[in-house]
Design a protein around this motif. Structure first.
Motif, PDB file in Angstrom:
ATOM      1  N   GLY A 167       3.438  -4.259 -11.299  1.00 43.67           N
ATOM      2  CA  GLY A 167       2.276  -3.177 -10.213  1.00 43.67           C
ATOM      3  C   GLY A 167       1.788  -3.668  -8.849  1.00 43.67           C
ATOM      4  N   HIS A 168       2.360  -4.328  -8.315  1.00 41.95           N
ATOM      5  CA  HIS A 168       2.370  -3.951  -6.387  1.00 41.95           C
ATOM      6  C   HIS A 168       4.074  -3.452  -6.922  1.00 41.95           C
ATOM      7  CE1 HIS A 168       4.008  -5.716  -3.046  1.00 41.95           C
ATOM      8  NE2 HIS A 168       2.931  -4.927  -2.762  1.00 41.95           N
ATOM      9  N   TYR A 191       4.848  -1.231  -8.063  1.00 42.69           N
ATOM     10  CA  TYR A 191       5.292   0.346  -8.858  1.00 42.69           C
ATOM     11  C   TYR A 191       4.427   0.555  -7.651  1.00 42.69           C
ATOM     12  CZ  TYR A 191       4.375   4.121 -11.737  1.00 42.69           C
ATOM     13  OH  TYR A 191       3.907   5.753 -12.021  1.00 42.69           O
ATOM     14  N   PHE A 192       3.034  -0.042  -7.338  1.00 37.37           N
ATOM     15  CA  PHE A 192       2.174   0.546  -6.825  1.00 37.37           C
ATOM     16  C   PHE A 192       3.003   0.946  -4.993  1.00 37.37           C
ATOM     17  CE2 PHE A 192      -0.884   0.581  -2.771  1.00 37.37           C
ATOM     18  CZ  PHE A 192      -1.614   1.218  -2.851  1.00 37.37           C
ATOM     19  N   GLN A 193       3.862  -0.009  -4.142  1.00 36.83           N
ATOM     20  CA  GLN A 193       4.442   0.546  -3.382  1.00 36.83           C
ATOM     21  C   GLN A 193       5.390   1.188  -3.472  1.00 36.83           C
ATOM     22  OE1 GLN A 193       3.978  -1.396  -0.496  1.00 36.83           O
ATOM     23  NE2 GLN A 193       2.359  -2.344  -1.835  1.00 36.83           N
ATOM     24  N   CYS A 216       2.543   4.831  -5.124  1.00 36.20           N
ATOM     25  CA  CYS A 216       0.943   5.134  -4.667  1.00 36.20           C
ATOM     26  C   CYS A 216       0.851   4.785  -3.080  1.00 36.20           C
ATOM     27  CB  CYS A 216       0.226   3.726  -4.469  1.00 36.20           C
ATOM     28  SG  CYS A 216       0.563   4.219  -6.684  1.00 36.20           S
ATOM     29  N   ALA A 217       2.190   3.632  -2.556  1.00 36.60           N
ATOM     30  CA  ALA A 217       1.837   3.427  -0.679  1.00 36.60           C
ATOM     31  C   ALA A 217       1.973   4.630   0.314  1.00 36.60           C
ATOM     32  CB  ALA A 217       2.757   1.605  -1.074  1.00 36.60           C
ATOM     33  N   HIS A 226      -2.278   6.004  -0.466  1.00 33.39           N
ATOM     34  CA  HIS A 226      -3.089   4.761  -0.324  1.00 33.39           C
ATOM     35  C   HIS A 226      -2.641   3.440   0.402  1.00 33.39           C
ATOM     36  CE1 HIS A 226      -5.676   7.503  -3.179  1.00 33.39           C
ATOM     37  NE2 HIS A 226      -4.367   7.821  -3.896  1.00 33.39           N
ATOM     38  N   ASP A 239      -3.713  -0.126   0.204  1.00 33.04           N
ATOM     39  CA  ASP A 239      -3.805  -1.487  -0.868  1.00 33.04           C
ATOM     40  C   ASP A 239      -4.367  -2.452   0.020  1.00 33.04           C
ATOM     41  OD1 ASP A 239      -1.845  -2.692   0.209  1.00 33.04           O
ATOM     42  OD2 ASP A 239      -1.064  -3.105  -1.983  1.00 33.04           O
ATOM     43  N   LEU A 263      -0.005  -1.310 -13.062  1.00 37.31           N
ATOM     44  CA  LEU A 263      -0.498  -1.200 -12.305  1.00 37.31           C
ATOM     45  C   LEU A 263      -1.783  -1.090 -11.939  1.00 37.31           C
ATOM     46  CD1 LEU A 263      -0.847   0.369  -9.490  1.00 37.31           C
ATOM     47  CD2 LEU A 263      -0.819   2.361 -10.294  1.00 37.31           C
ATOM     48  N   TYR A 312      -2.186  -4.772 -10.611  1.00 36.56           N
ATOM     49  CA  TYR A 312      -1.957  -5.004  -9.683  1.00 36.56           C
ATOM     50  C   TYR A 312      -3.772  -4.201  -8.946  1.00 36.56           C
ATOM     51  CZ  TYR A 312      -1.466  -4.564  -4.647  1.00 36.56           C
ATOM     52  OH  TYR A 312      -1.264  -5.023  -3.136  1.00 36.56           O
ATOM     53  N   LEU A 313      -4.529  -3.096  -9.352  1.00 34.60           N
ATOM     54  CA  LEU A 313      -5.693  -2.762  -8.437  1.00 34.60           C
ATOM     55  C   LEU A 313      -6.794  -3.835  -8.836  1.00 34.60           C
ATOM     56  CD1 LEU A 313      -5.125   0.529  -9.373  1.00 34.60           C
ATOM     57  CD2 LEU A 313      -4.526  -0.055  -7.059  1.00 34.60           C
TER      58      LEU A 313
END
Length: 120
Positions: free
Chosen positions: A43-44, A46-48, A51-52, A55, A57, A113, A116-117
Motif C-alpha cells: 500500500g505504501h 502504491y501511495f508513492q 498519491c504522493a 498528498h 503521508d 492502500l 497503509y492509510l
C-alpha cells in the motif's frame, strides 16, 4: 466575604488551565515504515506511485491536497465525511473536488492502500 470571592475568581482560570491542557492530545505517530506488514508495504508503494504527488503521508502540511497523516485517527475526513473505509474508498474511486476519480483501481491495490492509510 468579597475577598474570598475575588480569590476564587482569580484562581479559577489557573485551576482550569491544566485541565484544558490535559484534554489536548496529539494523535499517535504513524507506524514506522520498517514495521509495516507486507500488505501495508504494498500500500505504501502504491501511495508513492499514485498519491504522493498530491498528498503527504507522514507530515501534517498540505501539498496539493490535504495531508493524509492520521486520516483514520480523526472522526472526519478533510471533506467532512466520516473517516471510514467506505468513504475513503468512495473518494478514491469517484474523486472529490479537485481530486480526480480513479475508477479503475485494482481491488487488491485499493485494499493494500487502505491498509497503509490505517498506519498513518
Amino acid at each position: 466575604m468579597p475577598s474570598t470571592s475575588r480569590r476564587i475568581l482569580f484562581l479559577y482560570p489557573l485551576l482550569l488551565y491544566p485541565l484544558a491542557l490535559s484534554g489536548c492530545h496529539s494523535t499517535p505517530p504513524p507506524t514506522p515504515l520498517s514495521q509495516l506488514t507486507p500488505q501495508q508495504a504494498l500500500g505504501h508503494q502504491y501511495f508513492q506511485s499514485h498519491c504522493a504527488q498530491c498528498h503527504y503521508d507522514r507530515q501534517p502540511d498540505p501539498l496539493h491536497g490535504p495531508s493524509l497523516l492520521s486520516v483514520y485517527k480523526k472522526p472526519y475526513l478533510p471533506s467532512g465525511a466520516p473517516a471510514n473505509d467506505d468513504r475513503v474508498t468512495a473518494t478514491i474511486l469517484h474523486g472529490h473536488n479537485l481530486m480526480p476519480a480513479s475508477p479503475n483501481t485494482d481491488p487488491t491495490d485499493l485494499q493494500n492502500l487502505l491498509a497503509y492509510l490505517h498506519t498513518l
